[in-house]
Design a protein around this motif. Structure first.
Motif, PDB file in Angstrom:
ATOM      1  N   TRP A  74       8.025  -3.450  -6.457  1.00 18.24           N
ATOM      2  CA  TRP A  74       7.144  -2.304  -6.667  1.00 18.24           C
ATOM      3  C   TRP A  74       6.729  -1.503  -5.312  1.00 18.24           C
ATOM      4  CZ3 TRP A  74       4.844  -0.160 -10.892  1.00 18.24           C
ATOM      5  CH2 TRP A  74       5.021  -0.596 -12.204  1.00 18.24           C
ATOM      6  N   PHE A  75       6.388  -2.459  -4.428  1.00 20.80           N
ATOM      7  CA  PHE A  75       5.807  -1.953  -3.240  1.00 20.80           C
ATOM      8  C   PHE A  75       6.777  -2.070  -1.881  1.00 20.80           C
ATOM      9  CE2 PHE A  75       2.137  -2.579  -6.217  1.00 20.80           C
ATOM     10  CZ  PHE A  75       1.942  -1.325  -6.422  1.00 20.80           C
ATOM     11  N   ASP A  76       6.545  -1.448  -1.040  1.00 21.44           N
ATOM     12  CA  ASP A  76       7.046  -1.991   0.380  1.00 21.44           C
ATOM     13  C   ASP A  76       6.132  -2.694   1.157  1.00 21.44           C
ATOM     14  OD1 ASP A  76       5.503  -0.181   1.774  1.00 21.44           O
ATOM     15  OD2 ASP A  76       7.068   1.217   1.980  1.00 21.44           O
ATOM     16  N   ALA A  77       6.378  -3.237   2.323  1.00 22.30           N
ATOM     17  CA  ALA A  77       5.498  -4.098   3.199  1.00 22.30           C
ATOM     18  C   ALA A  77       4.270  -3.428   3.402  1.00 22.30           C
ATOM     19  CB  ALA A  77       6.470  -4.457   4.501  1.00 22.30           C
ATOM     20  N   GLU A  78       4.050  -2.133   3.621  1.00 24.11           N
ATOM     21  CA  GLU A  78       3.057  -1.504   3.727  1.00 24.11           C
ATOM     22  C   GLU A  78       2.252  -0.921   2.190  1.00 24.11           C
ATOM     23  OE1 GLU A  78       5.609  -0.488   5.602  1.00 24.11           O
ATOM     24  OE2 GLU A  78       4.980  -2.033   7.050  1.00 24.11           O
ATOM     25  N   TYR A  79       2.828  -1.523   1.352  1.00 26.25           N
ATOM     26  CA  TYR A  79       2.257  -0.994  -0.011  1.00 26.25           C
ATOM     27  C   TYR A  79       2.281   0.177  -0.480  1.00 26.25           C
ATOM     28  CZ  TYR A  79       0.724  -5.936  -0.707  1.00 26.25           C
ATOM     29  OH  TYR A  79       0.580  -7.354  -0.919  1.00 26.25           O
ATOM     30  N   HIS A  80       3.260   1.008   0.134  1.00 25.82           N
ATOM     31  CA  HIS A  80       3.738   2.320  -0.239  1.00 25.82           C
ATOM     32  C   HIS A  80       4.744   1.760  -1.640  1.00 25.82           C
ATOM     33  CE1 HIS A  80       3.159   3.434   3.702  1.00 25.82           C
ATOM     34  NE2 HIS A  80       2.815   4.473   3.396  1.00 25.82           N
ATOM     35  N   PRO A  81       4.350   2.697  -2.971  1.00 28.46           N
ATOM     36  CA  PRO A  81       5.243   2.392  -3.948  1.00 28.46           C
ATOM     37  C   PRO A  81       6.674   2.765  -3.619  1.00 28.46           C
ATOM     38  CG  PRO A  81       3.380   3.777  -4.564  1.00 28.46           C
ATOM     39  CD  PRO A  81       3.342   3.850  -2.926  1.00 28.46           C
ATOM     40  N   THR A  82       7.667   2.072  -4.415  1.00 31.35           N
ATOM     41  CA  THR A  82       9.064   2.343  -4.120  1.00 31.35           C
ATOM     42  C   THR A  82       9.754   2.813  -5.380  1.00 31.35           C
ATOM     43  OG1 THR A  82       9.676  -0.062  -4.522  1.00 31.35           O
ATOM     44  CG2 THR A  82       9.223   0.571  -2.343  1.00 31.35           C
ATOM     45  N   LEU A  83       9.111   3.482  -6.183  1.00 32.89           N
ATOM     46  CA  LEU A  83       9.649   3.801  -7.579  1.00 32.89           C
ATOM     47  C   LEU A  83      10.754   4.978  -7.388  1.00 32.89           C
ATOM     48  CD1 LEU A  83       6.429   4.060  -9.320  1.00 32.89           C
ATOM     49  CD2 LEU A  83       8.052   2.377  -9.676  1.00 32.89           C
ATOM     50  N   ASP A  96       1.656   6.515  -5.995  1.00 36.55           N
ATOM     51  CA  ASP A  96       1.170   6.959  -4.603  1.00 36.55           C
ATOM     52  C   ASP A  96      -0.444   7.284  -4.461  1.00 36.55           C
ATOM     53  OD1 ASP A  96       1.957   7.532  -1.928  1.00 36.55           O
ATOM     54  OD2 ASP A  96       1.360   9.276  -2.443  1.00 36.55           O
ATOM     55  N   SER A  97      -0.492   8.222  -5.518  1.00 34.50           N
ATOM     56  CA  SER A  97      -2.081   8.679  -5.516  1.00 34.50           C
ATOM     57  C   SER A  97      -3.039   7.492  -5.427  1.00 34.50           C
ATOM     58  CB  SER A  97      -2.107   9.628  -6.482  1.00 34.50           C
ATOM     59  OG  SER A  97      -3.305  10.098  -6.673  1.00 34.50           O
ATOM     60  N   ILE A  98      -2.727   6.580  -6.315  1.00 39.19           N
ATOM     61  CA  ILE A  98      -3.921   5.709  -6.724  1.00 39.19           C
ATOM     62  C   ILE A  98      -3.702   4.441  -5.526  1.00 39.19           C
ATOM     63  CG2 ILE A  98      -4.083   3.303  -8.165  1.00 39.19           C
ATOM     64  CD1 ILE A  98      -2.619   4.963 -10.365  1.00 39.19           C
ATOM     65  N   MET A  99      -2.457   4.271  -4.893  1.00 37.47           N
ATOM     66  CA  MET A  99      -2.454   3.223  -3.461  1.00 37.47           C
ATOM     67  C   MET A  99      -3.285   3.903  -2.528  1.00 37.47           C
ATOM     68  SD  MET A  99      -1.423   0.526  -4.808  1.00 37.47           S
ATOM     69  CE  MET A  99      -1.113  -0.535  -3.469  1.00 37.47           C
ATOM     70  N   SER A 100      -3.030   5.222  -2.387  1.00 35.66           N
ATOM     71  CA  SER A 100      -3.770   6.019  -1.147  1.00 35.66           C
ATOM     72  C   SER A 100      -5.171   6.185  -1.335  1.00 35.66           C
ATOM     73  CB  SER A 100      -3.119   7.503  -1.000  1.00 35.66           C
ATOM     74  OG  SER A 100      -3.651   8.284   0.002  1.00 35.66           O
ATOM     75  N   GLU A 101      -5.639   6.484  -2.539  1.00 37.62           N
ATOM     76  CA  GLU A 101      -6.898   6.446  -2.784  1.00 37.62           C
ATOM     77  C   GLU A 101      -7.738   5.027  -2.632  1.00 37.62           C
ATOM     78  OE1 GLU A 101     -10.143   7.812  -6.323  1.00 37.62           O
ATOM     79  OE2 GLU A 101      -8.104   8.538  -6.562  1.00 37.62           O
ATOM     80  N   ALA A 102      -7.030   4.153  -2.898  1.00 38.87           N
ATOM     81  CA  ALA A 102      -7.619   2.698  -2.779  1.00 38.87           C
ATOM     82  C   ALA A 102      -7.623   2.315  -1.318  1.00 38.87           C
ATOM     83  CB  ALA A 102      -6.771   1.792  -3.517  1.00 38.87           C
ATOM     84  N   GLY A 103      -6.975   3.011  -0.359  1.00 39.59           N
ATOM     85  CA  GLY A 103      -6.997   2.907   1.228  1.00 39.59           C
ATOM     86  C   GLY A 103      -6.104   2.021   1.519  1.00 39.59           C
ATOM     87  N   TYR A 104      -4.849   1.891   0.950  1.00 43.18           N
ATOM     88  CA  TYR A 104      -3.898   0.979   1.641  1.00 43.18           C
ATOM     89  C   TYR A 104      -3.032   1.649   2.644  1.00 43.18           C
ATOM     90  CZ  TYR A 104      -4.021  -2.570  -2.168  1.00 43.18           C
ATOM     91  OH  TYR A 104      -4.380  -3.527  -2.906  1.00 43.18           O
ATOM     92  N   TYR A 105      -3.093   2.812   2.679  1.00 42.34           N
ATOM     93  CA  TYR A 105      -2.556   3.731   3.655  1.00 42.34           C
ATOM     94  C   TYR A 105      -3.297   5.123   3.833  1.00 42.34           C
ATOM     95  CZ  TYR A 105       0.339   4.865  -0.215  1.00 42.34           C
ATOM     96  OH  TYR A 105       0.585   5.183  -1.516  1.00 42.34           O
ATOM     97  N   ALA A 154       5.433 -14.200  -2.567  1.00 39.87           N
ATOM     98  CA  ALA A 154       5.784 -13.189  -1.751  1.00 39.87           C
ATOM     99  C   ALA A 154       7.234 -13.152  -1.118  1.00 39.87           C
ATOM    100  CB  ALA A 154       4.590 -12.653  -0.754  1.00 39.87           C
ATOM    101  N   THR A 155       7.952 -12.557  -0.519  1.00 38.16           N
ATOM    102  CA  THR A 155       9.244 -12.560  -0.051  1.00 38.16           C
ATOM    103  C   THR A 155       9.540 -11.387   0.874  1.00 38.16           C
ATOM    104  OG1 THR A 155      10.507 -11.539  -1.879  1.00 38.16           O
ATOM    105  CG2 THR A 155      10.135 -13.812  -1.948  1.00 38.16           C
ATOM    106  N   ASP A 156      10.912 -11.381   1.377  1.00 34.69           N
ATOM    107  CA  ASP A 156      10.964 -10.151   2.301  1.00 34.69           C
ATOM    108  C   ASP A 156      11.211  -9.190   1.195  1.00 34.69           C
ATOM    109  OD1 ASP A 156      11.078 -11.712   4.584  1.00 34.69           O
ATOM    110  OD2 ASP A 156      12.960 -12.151   4.648  1.00 34.69           O
ATOM    111  N   LEU A 157      11.490  -9.258   0.213  1.00 34.18           N
ATOM    112  CA  LEU A 157      11.760  -8.139  -0.945  1.00 34.18           C
ATOM    113  C   LEU A 157      10.536  -7.503  -1.095  1.00 34.18           C
ATOM    114  CD1 LEU A 157      13.883  -6.438  -2.453  1.00 34.18           C
ATOM    115  CD2 LEU A 157      13.794  -8.282  -4.398  1.00 34.18           C
ATOM    116  N   LYS A 158       9.489  -8.477  -1.495  1.00 32.37           N
ATOM    117  CA  LYS A 158       8.152  -7.959  -2.106  1.00 32.37           C
ATOM    118  C   LYS A 158       7.133  -8.467  -1.311  1.00 32.37           C
ATOM    119  CE  LYS A 158       8.137 -11.128  -5.782  1.00 32.37           C
ATOM    120  NZ  LYS A 158       7.014 -12.004  -5.528  1.00 32.37           N
ATOM    121  N   PRO A 159       5.964  -7.921  -0.819  1.00 31.97           N
ATOM    122  CA  PRO A 159       5.100  -8.406  -0.119  1.00 31.97           C
ATOM    123  C   PRO A 159       3.933  -8.964  -0.901  1.00 31.97           C
ATOM    124  CG  PRO A 159       4.479  -5.855  -0.344  1.00 31.97           C
ATOM    125  CD  PRO A 159       5.897  -6.236  -1.115  1.00 31.97           C
ATOM    126  N   TYR A 160       4.255  -8.851  -2.246  1.00 29.77           N
ATOM    127  CA  TYR A 160       2.570  -9.438  -3.195  1.00 29.77           C
ATOM    128  C   TYR A 160       3.291 -10.673  -3.846  1.00 29.77           C
ATOM    129  CZ  TYR A 160       6.233  -6.461  -6.061  1.00 29.77           C
ATOM    130  OH  TYR A 160       7.148  -6.245  -6.587  1.00 29.77           O
TER     131      TYR A 160
END
Length: 428
Positions: free
Chosen positions: A205-214, A419-428, A369-375
């Motif tokens: 779902w997300f990379d290590a910085e929680y950017h969506p990877t869709l 991306d809009s949801i995660m950005s608004e939530a303050g992840y990046y 959580a693994t190298d593939l997913k941070p969550y």
């Protein structure tokens, strides 16, 4: 049915479940409308008879339950005394103080709970929701149809072989569809299955910085495969089907295979069903999910003591015995995936040919959580924003399945929304 009064647990429940003035209390319980939860309403009649506690059941479809319970619990609405929640919510809500920590008697034997279930419903070792039933996912297929078509399905088979088996069994002129899979939009509906496909293709779902990877190649390959498999070899209107709809289709003899919750095996009435571990496309980690429908007490209920007592009974060894010995149900219908002791009961072993496959799936699930997913989480991410992200993406995937959008269009819109949801939530 074993009488509750014959056990120390039963006596303690009677002692703690009456109000000080001697009048019977009532508990309002929000449950998902799945088979084991519906059966509980019948089994729990004995609880009311012996404790005097009336039970007001609010049975809701999965998506509606999540929406209503989340809204009521987050705002302290007090509509429910006990709620059904799962592994995505329990640790987050527990840490936020929305639900109460659970402490049970020694007889409850919390160490008997399967580690995967106990850990997934706890925060720093404190249990916040008790598992009523637990599950992973696996392949359930009609061996008679597979044999007639000359195909086999192996544990952790390739998706290409699974598609070939679906094609061989597909006979829509006679009302049989090769693959019945979730298509109804929802983060716990279509995205539960879809995420395991994505995981098996090496996506997350997300990379290590929680950017969506869709917008990744892995997501595109997985969704194209899913849409082609279900769109070609699934029943018409699959974008409206989730667990209950497919269970009905399967029991009507209309499905060659179904990849879904292991708990479904308890409710299959078609003869000759065989089981296999979930397919993968080269990355078996995350190819099968991990979930528990659990019971929790919302913080602030005025009936906390009685709510805790009911949950202790409903998730106990005594409850499993009560279902196994119930005239209307029996050992094939006991809630599974929660306690190690259940799988050691001879009557259950005889009645549940799926038990070994279910346990293997649960034990192989990899929520860490693994190298593939941070969550943490297999078919979900254990972060507060995931339900909103998952719901938005679910709508786009359903649109691709129905043909309203191309896969590229759906993933582009999904990426933008996430991306809009995660950005608004303050992840990046």
């Amino acid at each position: 049915m074993k009488n509750l009064m014959n056990t120390a647990l039963g006596l303690s429940l009677v002692a703690t479940s009456a109000l000080a003035d001697g009048h019977a209390s009532e508990l309002t319980i929000a449950i998902v409308n799945n088979g084991h939860m519906i059966n509980m309403q019948k089994v729990a009649e004995a609880y009311t008879e012996e404790t005097g506690v009336a039970l007001n059941w609010v049975s809701l479809e999965e998506g509606v339950l999540r929406e209503q319970v989340t809204s009521d619990t987050a705002t302290g609405g007090g509509q429910y005394d006990i709620i059904n929640i799962g592994m995505q919510e329990a640790p987050i809500w527990g840490a936020a103080g929305w639900i109460e920590p659970l402490e049970f008697s020694d007889e409850y034997d919390v160490d008997d709970l399967l580690p995967a279930m106990r850990n997934g419903l706890s925060v720093d070792g404190t249990l916040y929701a008790a598992p009523f039933y637990g599950e992973s996912s696996m392949v359930m297929y009609r061996k008679d149809l597979a044999d007639a078509a000359g195909v086999t399905i192996a544990d952790n088979d390739s998706w290409d072989n699974v598609k070939a088996a679906a094609a061989a069994m597909h006979d829509p002129d006679n009302g049989v569809y090769g693959a019945c899979l979730r298509g109804k939009p929802g983060w716990g509906d279509n995205m539960a299955f879809v995420t395991t496909v994505v995981n098996s293709f090496g996506g997350a779902w997300f990379d290590a910085e929680y950017h969506p990877t869709l917008d990744s190649d892995e997501w595109k390959s997985a969704i194209e495969f899913y849409v082609d498999l279900l769109g070609t070899y699934g029943p018409p209107g699959s974008e409206g089907n989730s667990f209950n709809e497919i269970l009905a289709l399967y029991n009507e003899g209309k499905c060659g295979m179904w990849i879904d919750a292991t708990i479904a095996a308890s409710f299959l009435t078609v003869d000759g069903v065989e089981y296999a571990q979930s397919p993968n496309a080269g990355n078996p980690v995350g190819a099968n999910w991990l979930w528990a429908w659990a019971m929790a007490v919302p913080t602030g209920t005025e009936k906390s003591e009685e709510a805790h007592a009911f949950i202790e009974w409903a998730t106990s060894k005594a409850y499993i015995e009560a279902v196994g010995n119930h005239a209307d149900f029996g050992w094939s219908k006991v809630p599974t995936g929660t306690r190690a002791s259940t799988y050691a009961i001879p009557e259950f072993q005889e009645a549940a040919p799926f038990a070994a496959a279910e346990m293997a799936a649960i034990e192989s699930a990899a929520p860490e959580a693994t190298d593939l997913k941070p969550y943490v989480g297999v078919q979900f991410a254990s972060i507060p924003e995931f339900p909103e992200v998952g719901t938005a993406v679910a709508q786009e995937i359903a649109a691709a399945l129905s043909g309203a959008k191309s896969v590229d269009e759906a993933l582009e819109a999904a990426q933008s929304a996430a991306d809009s949801i995660m950005s608004e939530a303050g992840y990046y």
